[in-house]
Design a protein around this motif. Structure first.
Motif, short mmCIF file in Angstrom:
data_model
loop_
_atom_site.label_atom_id
_atom_site.label_comp_id
_atom_site.label_asym_id
_atom_site.label_seq_id
_atom_site.Cartn_x
_atom_site.Cartn_y
_atom_site.Cartn_z
N THR A 107 1.21 -0.93 -0.14
CA THR A 107 -0.36 -0.15 -0.05
C THR A 107 0.40 1.38 0.17
OG1 THR A 107 -1.91 -1.25 1.34
CG2 THR A 107 -1.86 1.20 1.45
N VAL A 108 1.84 1.19 1.11
CA VAL A 108 2.85 2.26 0.86
C VAL A 108 3.54 2.80 -0.75
CG1 VAL A 108 4.89 3.51 1.89
CG2 VAL A 108 3.14 2.31 3.85
N GLN A 111 0.83 3.78 -2.92
CA GLN A 111 0.52 5.11 -3.11
C GLN A 111 1.50 6.00 -2.87
OE1 GLN A 111 -2.20 6.58 -2.24
NE2 GLN A 111 -3.37 4.59 -2.10
N THR A 112 2.58 5.63 -2.36
CA THR A 112 3.67 6.04 -2.81
C THR A 112 3.78 7.17 -4.56
OG1 THR A 112 4.57 6.06 -0.95
CG2 THR A 112 6.32 6.99 -2.38
N ILE A 130 -1.12 13.36 0.95
CA ILE A 130 -1.17 11.83 0.64
C ILE A 130 -0.26 11.40 2.22
CG2 ILE A 130 0.51 10.24 -0.62
CD1 ILE A 130 -1.22 11.73 -2.12
N LEU A 131 0.59 12.08 3.34
CA LEU A 131 1.04 11.33 3.94
C LEU A 131 -0.43 11.31 5.95
CD1 LEU A 131 4.66 12.14 4.75
CD2 LEU A 131 3.54 10.11 4.10
N ARG A 133 -3.22 10.70 4.40
CA ARG A 133 -4.64 9.28 4.16
C ARG A 133 -3.45 8.07 4.35
NH1 ARG A 133 -8.01 11.84 0.16
NH2 ARG A 133 -7.71 10.49 -0.25
N GLU A 134 -1.94 8.16 4.06
CA GLU A 134 -2.06 7.19 3.88
C GLU A 134 -2.35 5.95 5.31
OE1 GLU A 134 0.37 4.23 1.54
OE2 GLU A 134 0.60 6.63 1.47
N ILE A 138 -3.70 2.32 4.69
CA ILE A 138 -3.04 0.59 5.12
C ILE A 138 -3.57 0.04 5.58
CG2 ILE A 138 -1.15 -0.23 6.23
CD1 ILE A 138 0.29 2.37 6.09
#
Length: 166
Positions: A107-108, A111-112, A130-131, A133-134, A138
């Motif tokens: 997932t990381v 998303q990244t 973004i961070l 929402r991460e 996850i």
């Protein structure tokens, strides 16, 4: 796992991604069912890497249906599929915790990579957005992977046992 069953599972995940996931979102954030299905099949079956082309196809279809740019999601699914296949080789694939950790890392990665590609294409979203929402992504993906593991693990064991019986 048979070709028909994999196709059916990915088609159901695609349809659920477009409809059912919207009912369980939190601030427009929900699980990525196609990625979770790819990781689950890759982990639970010896020939699970064969699920990657299905994820690529349905990722492309998902891009066509809902995203601004076409091709980003399948490209990242390819990276995630390669990561999940490599993780299955190095880690114990029969444990839920290893699949959950792989799902969280995947997932990381997703998303990244999605953020980087969208930033290159001119997205106004910043890194802080973004961070924030991460963690939700996850948590959602790990929960979905745990449910898939619980459902599919018994079928995978039957498949492995049937193959070696006389």
């Amino acid at each position: 796992m048979s070709f028909k069953r994999v196709l059916l599972l990915f088609a159901l995940c695609f349809l659920a991604q477009l409809s059912v996931v919207n009912a369980i979102t939190f601030r427009n954030m929900g699980p990525d069912l196609i990625m979770c299905m790819m990781i689950a099949i890759t982990y639970l079956y010896d020939d699970g890497y064969r699920s990657i082309p299905f994820a690529l196809f349905f990722g492309l279809l998902l891009d066509v249906c809902v995203n601004q740019y076409v091709g980003i999601t399948p490209l990242i699914y390819l990276f995630v599929g390669i990561f999940a296949t490599a993780a299955r080789i190095w880690l114990n694939a029969e444990k839920l915790i290893t699949m959950a950790v792989t799902g969280a890392i995947a997932t990381v990665i997703f998303q990244t990579a999605y953020f980087i590609i969208m930033k290159i294409l001119g997205s106004p979203f910043g890194l802080i957005y973004i961070l924030e929402r991460e963690p939700v992504f996850i948590i959602y993906n790990v929960i979905v992977l745990s449910i898939m593991f619980g459902i599919m693990h018994t079928k995978a064991e039957e498949y492995h046992n049937d193959r070696y019986t006389i």
